[in-house]
Design a protein around this motif. Structure first.
Motif, short mmCIF file in Angstrom:
data_model
loop_
_atom_site.label_atom_id
_atom_site.label_comp_id
_atom_site.label_asym_id
_atom_site.label_seq_id
_atom_site.Cartn_x
_atom_site.Cartn_y
_atom_site.Cartn_z
N ALA A 1 -7.35 -14.08 -13.59
CA ALA A 1 -8.31 -13.99 -12.53
C ALA A 1 -10.32 -13.89 -13.18
O ALA A 1 -11.15 -14.82 -12.57
N ILE A 2 -10.30 -12.79 -13.07
CA ILE A 2 -11.72 -12.40 -13.78
C ILE A 2 -12.45 -13.20 -14.37
O ILE A 2 -13.38 -13.33 -14.31
N ALA A 3 -11.62 -13.28 -15.70
CA ALA A 3 -12.06 -14.08 -16.70
C ALA A 3 -12.31 -15.69 -16.39
O ALA A 3 -12.50 -16.10 -16.62
N ALA A 4 -11.30 -16.06 -15.82
CA ALA A 4 -11.38 -17.89 -15.46
C ALA A 4 -12.40 -18.22 -14.08
O ALA A 4 -12.92 -18.50 -14.52
N GLU A 5 -12.47 -16.96 -13.15
CA GLU A 5 -13.79 -17.59 -12.83
C GLU A 5 -15.56 -17.28 -13.24
O GLU A 5 -15.87 -17.81 -12.81
N LEU A 6 -15.72 -16.08 -13.93
CA LEU A 6 -16.84 -15.60 -14.72
C LEU A 6 -17.04 -17.37 -15.74
O LEU A 6 -17.82 -16.69 -16.11
N GLY A 7 -16.01 -17.55 -16.13
CA GLY A 7 -15.53 -18.38 -16.79
C GLY A 7 -15.68 -17.74 -18.34
O GLY A 7 -16.87 -18.22 -19.39
N ILE A 8 -15.28 -16.39 -18.75
CA ILE A 8 -15.72 -15.79 -19.51
C ILE A 8 -14.23 -15.45 -20.44
O ILE A 8 -13.05 -15.73 -20.09
N SER A 9 -13.54 -14.73 -21.10
CA SER A 9 -13.00 -14.41 -21.99
C SER A 9 -11.80 -13.54 -21.40
O SER A 9 -12.48 -11.62 -20.89
N GLU A 10 -10.31 -13.01 -21.53
CA GLU A 10 -10.58 -12.01 -20.73
C GLU A 10 -10.41 -10.80 -21.39
O GLU A 10 -10.54 -8.90 -21.00
N THR A 11 -10.55 -10.43 -23.40
CA THR A 11 -11.56 -9.30 -23.70
C THR A 11 -12.79 -9.62 -23.32
O THR A 11 -12.86 -7.94 -23.09
N ALA A 12 -13.53 -10.03 -23.34
CA ALA A 12 -15.08 -9.67 -22.70
C ALA A 12 -14.94 -9.36 -22.17
O ALA A 12 -16.04 -8.41 -21.58
N ALA A 13 -14.01 -9.86 -20.46
CA ALA A 13 -13.81 -9.07 -19.50
C ALA A 13 -14.15 -7.56 -19.16
O ALA A 13 -14.10 -6.73 -18.70
N LYS A 14 -12.80 -7.44 -20.65
CA LYS A 14 -12.67 -5.85 -20.32
C LYS A 14 -13.59 -4.91 -21.01
O LYS A 14 -13.59 -4.12 -20.23
N VAL A 15 -14.39 -6.30 -21.94
CA VAL A 15 -15.58 -5.63 -22.79
C VAL A 15 -16.56 -4.26 -21.55
O VAL A 15 -17.08 -3.28 -21.48
N ARG A 16 -16.81 -5.18 -20.92
CA ARG A 16 -17.50 -5.55 -19.84
C ARG A 16 -17.05 -4.75 -18.77
O ARG A 16 -18.40 -3.51 -18.23
N LEU A 17 -15.89 -4.43 -18.81
CA LEU A 17 -16.00 -3.63 -17.39
C LEU A 17 -15.70 -1.95 -17.67
O LEU A 17 -16.24 -1.32 -17.40
N HIS A 18 -15.37 -2.17 -19.42
CA HIS A 18 -15.59 -0.91 -20.13
C HIS A 18 -17.03 -0.41 -19.96
O HIS A 18 -17.25 1.37 -19.68
N ARG A 19 -17.95 -1.19 -20.12
CA ARG A 19 -19.46 -0.77 -19.79
C ARG A 19 -19.70 -0.38 -19.29
O ARG A 19 -20.36 0.26 -18.19
#
Lengths: 218, 120
Positions: free
Chosen positions: A178-196
């Motif tokens: 859901a985060i990826a969809a609403e921010l318009g990014i891939s799920e992988t990118a969402a996870k990378v950002r969360l990690h950082r």
């Protein structure tokens, strides 16, 4: 412009909150589900009741994502209009609050991108209402209370791209998809950002021996 | 595994579910530094979750502004729907009038053909 001054403490479980939604609380004599059904059938007063019940909580999300009172208010206007127009498409697969969070997150993301702002440090510890809910573990509560204001300020200081993801995942518990969809990014990118974001927050807030509080190595 | 490698995995351990590789788990079980770091991540997550219940006070007037926006949107929608209904009714009336005119013309044309045939 900063947020409103400190208000009287309130118990979020007696105010509007997702916890009330989840608990099947009643608003104006109706359950949330009945209100959603009535609103979907075209009952505007039912939708207005939903707005009354959810806007404080939704505002908190918009404020945490934009870091600004005025922007958060604009985001909320847009989000509730979208929700009103799109209510017929809400199928009830998720809770109404989750659906509303997704719309708000999408509006906030678009808003922040459009404005190109990187406002920070407006979420001062004085801007928030303390949580006075009873905790089961007094020791954990004392620790959490002392961390809370610092954490709020540190989250507000994150770059908007990282802040959005950590707020949606760790504060509002939205799934990665859901985060990826609403921010318009891939799920992988969402996870990378969360990690950082988590790494940065941990290093700033809870540095280990040998680490400096700003996250850089000594 | 070295502490630096394990440290890179720790922020994702908070997710649960998939979890960390067994080698990393074994390392953390025997490494005080990594245990301390994991504990700090858990402390961070607890504090982040608490932010959900720490609501910034919405500005005065926001609720009435939101309700006003919904009302205005509903009125615009109702107006558009009324205009659409009127346009549909107008188009239907035009279509009926056109069809009636065409039918009348066909009848007249038929009669005049009959008259010509009788005169012939």
């Amino acid at each position: 412009m900063g947020p409103a001054a400190h208000a009287a403490p309130r118990d979020p479980l007696t105010a509007s909150s997702p916890a009330r939604l989840a608990a099947g609380a009643r608003w104006g004599g109706e359950t949330p589900e009945a209100l959603v059904d009535a609103a979907r059938a075209g009952d505007r007063s039912a939708f207005e009741e939903l707005v009354r019940a959810t806007y404080a909580d939704t505002y908190a999300l918009a404020f945490r994502m934009t870091g600004d009172e005025e922007d958060a208010s604009d985001v909320l206007q847009e989000a509730y209009l979208r929700a009103y127009r799109g209510l017929r498409r809400f199928r009830g697969d998720a809770a109404f609050s989750t659906w509303l969070y997704r719309i708000t997150a999408n509006c906030a993301s678009t808003h922040v991108t459009r404005r190109g702002r990187t406002r920070t440090s407006v979420l001062s510890p004085d801007a928030v209402v303390p949580d006075d809910r009873p905790e089961h573990d007094p020791e954990a509560r004392a620790s959490v209370n002392s961390d809370r204001a610092r954490v709020a300020a540190a989250v507000a200081d994150l770059p908007p791209r990282l802040r959005a993801v950590v707020v949606l995942r760790d504060v509002y518990d939205l799934p990665h998809e859901a985060i990826a969809a609403e921010l318009g990014i891939s799920e992988t990118a969402a996870k990378v950002r969360l990690h950082r974001a988590r790494k940065r927050l941990r290093e700033r807030l809870f540095p280990l021996r040998g680490e400096s509080a700003d996250g850089s190595d000594p | 595994m070295r502490c630096e490698e394990v440290a890179e995995l720790l922020p994702d351990v908070l997710e649960g579910g998939a979890g960390a590789p067994a080698r990393a788990v074994r390392h953390v079980e025997t490494c005080l530094r990594c245990q301390a770091e994991l504990a700090q991540y858990r402390r961070l997550l607890r504090a982040l979750r608490q932010l959900r219940f720490q609501l910034p006070e919405p500005p005065a007037g926001l609720l009435s502004s939101l309700l006003g926006g919904v009302e205005a949107s509903a009125e615009r929608h109702a107006l558009r729907a009324a205009l659409l209904r009127r346009r549909v009714a107008y188009a239907a009336a035009l279509a009926v009038a056109g069809a009636a005119g065409a039918a009348g013309a066909a009848v007249l044309a038929g009669r005049s053909r009959d008259r010509i045939r009788l005169a012939g």
